[in-house]
Design a protein around this motif. Structure first.
Motif, short mmCIF file in Angstrom:
data_model
loop_
_atom_site.label_atom_id
_atom_site.label_comp_id
_atom_site.label_asym_id
_atom_site.label_seq_id
_atom_site.Cartn_x
_atom_site.Cartn_y
_atom_site.Cartn_z
N TYR A 97 0.88 -1.06 -0.05
CA TYR A 97 0.06 0.00 -0.17
C TYR A 97 0.79 1.36 0.12
O TYR A 97 0.62 2.20 -0.74
N LEU A 152 -8.89 -0.85 -6.32
CA LEU A 152 -8.29 -1.70 -4.86
C LEU A 152 -9.84 -2.38 -4.12
O LEU A 152 -9.67 -3.50 -3.64
N ARG A 155 -8.58 -6.26 -3.83
CA ARG A 155 -8.14 -6.52 -2.61
C ARG A 155 -9.32 -6.79 -1.61
O ARG A 155 -10.53 -6.64 -1.82
N GLU A 206 -9.37 -4.64 4.30
CA GLU A 206 -8.27 -3.79 3.83
C GLU A 206 -8.63 -2.33 3.68
O GLU A 206 -7.61 -1.51 3.42
N LEU A 238 -6.49 0.60 5.16
CA LEU A 238 -5.41 0.75 4.63
C LEU A 238 -5.41 1.43 3.22
O LEU A 238 -4.69 2.30 3.05
N MET A 239 -6.66 1.09 2.73
CA MET A 239 -6.80 2.20 1.54
C MET A 239 -7.02 3.67 1.64
O MET A 239 -6.73 4.45 1.08
N SER A 285 -3.90 5.12 2.59
CA SER A 285 -3.23 5.54 1.38
C SER A 285 -3.67 6.82 0.66
O SER A 285 -2.86 7.57 -0.08
#
Length: 414
Positions: free
Chosen positions: A50, A109, A113, A117, A120-121, A124
């Protein structure tokens, strides 16, 4: 007396830039060490994916404006209104690009993914917003190296303090990437605060037509930069799509070690680019002569850094992953070996060709490097393929750029 004063000023600025880049790359290196030791190589590999993807997408958002903007500010130093117009419209363009990139990448994503998550996205995306708003390139263009050092070192120290406080206690991927995003947002906010406080920025009108002109003018640079980013963070992201997390984590650690080593060369590269850009618009031969002197300095510094990184490769692996991971040691050795090659490829390509107005040739050379990188990455059936791909790509840029510069020099002397 004036010449001695100018030399002293140049040395001071180089030292301040060196300290700035030590601070800049100290944070990702400390980040790698803390996350590698706390999360383990598997979870650190996911975080690395990421972080690398965000850094790669940042090259799309940056759109070549950092180099293009520095060149244009250097050419308009005597016209404050033009300088402020460049700053505001480049910032607006980057924020518009950021909105588009975050929307497209976030959707992709979400499909590719695991939905778990999503934090985390989100982290980012926050990193990308901070990246888009950052005006560090403008501070460099004004050669305000002391201010840049103050901002960079202060924010990174805060980031390291938060990292050491939060990540070992919480021990989650989300906390690690959240701190990474915090540093990006804090850097851009503090930079604009000091620019306003020191009256280095004045309001200027945002012009849609001018933004379009900027996008067209820097399109060749961003094409080259994105291809160049494929060799680093883009390569890590690409690796994360098909390799196991342990290999991704090892590759990311090796990249952070190389980038920390390159921090020593960046002051010479960045100040050199400002000076070459100024000379290129008036006396191209003088720009070429300065480039020759920079070549000797870059090669000497890069070789020393490479040897130090290679000698400490096993120690780095043992410290970060608490054991000597063979793939990590091998990748650190290969990327350390590539440091002087990268220094020369940057000097011949990004610094010299862009300063001389050869953006299209620079972009085509970077495309060739990307093709060489991808060929090595997918055709070499070894865990160390990423390292060999980096060496092959950097050598491609160095040789092709040198060929173009030799031809340009011949045309100037004819």
């Amino acid at each position: 007396m004036a010449a001695a004063s100018d030399r002293a000023s140049t040395v001071r600025k180089l030292i301040e830039l060196a300290m700035t880049h030590v601070a800049t790359f100290a944070f990702p290196l400390v980040f790698a060490v803390i996350c590698g030791r706390t999360l383990g190589i598997h979870d650190y590999g996911i975080v690395s994916f990421y972080a690398a993807l965000a850094a790669f997408l940042g090259m799309v958002i940056e759109f070549g404006f950092d180099w293009y903007g520095i060149r244009e500010v250097a050419r308009h130093q005597g016209h404050p209104a033009s300088v402020h117009r460049i700053l505001w419209n480049i910032t607006a363009a980057k924020l518009l690009l950021c909105a588009g990139v975050v929307g497209v990448a976030g959707g992709a994503l979400w499909q590719l993914r695991a939905h778990a998550e999503w934090p985390l996205m989100l982290a980012s995306s926050a990193y990308l917003v901070g990246f888009a708003f950052d005006a560090g390139w403008y501070v460099r263009a004004l050669e305000q190296t002391r201010l840049l050092l103050l901002i960079t070192s202060g924010v990174r120290l805060i980031g390291i303090a938060v990292l050491l406080t939060v990540v070992p206690r919480v021990a989650t991927m989300e906390s690690a990437l959240g701190v990474y995003a915090l540093v990006s947002l804090l850097t851009s906010g503090v930079t604009w605060f000091f620019l306003a406080q020191r009256r280095l920025v004045q309001r200027s009108r945002i012009e849609g037509r001018y933004i379009g002109q900027l996008l067209r003018s820097s399109s060749a640079i961003v094409f080259g930069n994105v291809n160049g980013a494929m060799l680093t963070n883009g390569g890590i992201a690409l690796l994360g799509m098909h390799a196991d997390p342990a290999t991704v984590g090892a590759a990311n650690l090796a990249l952070r070690v190389r980038m920390a080593g390159q921090a020593v060369m960046l002051p010479v590269q960045q100040l050199g680019f400002v000076r070459i850009s100024g000379l290129a618009s008036r006396t191209p031969r003088a720009a070429m002569a300065l480039g020759s002197r920079l070549m000797v300095v870059t090669l000497a510094i890069g070789t020393v850094i490479s040897m130090v990184c290679m000698a400490t490769a096993p120690l780095i692996s043992r410290y970060v992953f608490k054991t000597e991971v063979p793939i990590a040691v091998m990748l650190i050795l290969l990327l350390a070996f590539s440091i002087p090659i990268q220094g020369m490829s940057s000097l011949f390509g990004m610094q010299s060709l862009i300063a001389l107005g050869q953006e299209r040739r620079y972009a085509l050379i970077q495309l060739a490097a990307t093709l060489a990188f991808c060929a090595c990455l997918f055709l070499i059936d070894q865990g160390s393929a990423y390292g060999w791909a980096i060496i092959g790509a950097e050598a491609t840029v160095m040789l092709l750029s040198a060929g173009v510069l030799i031809r340009l020099r011949g045309e100037m002397l004819a």
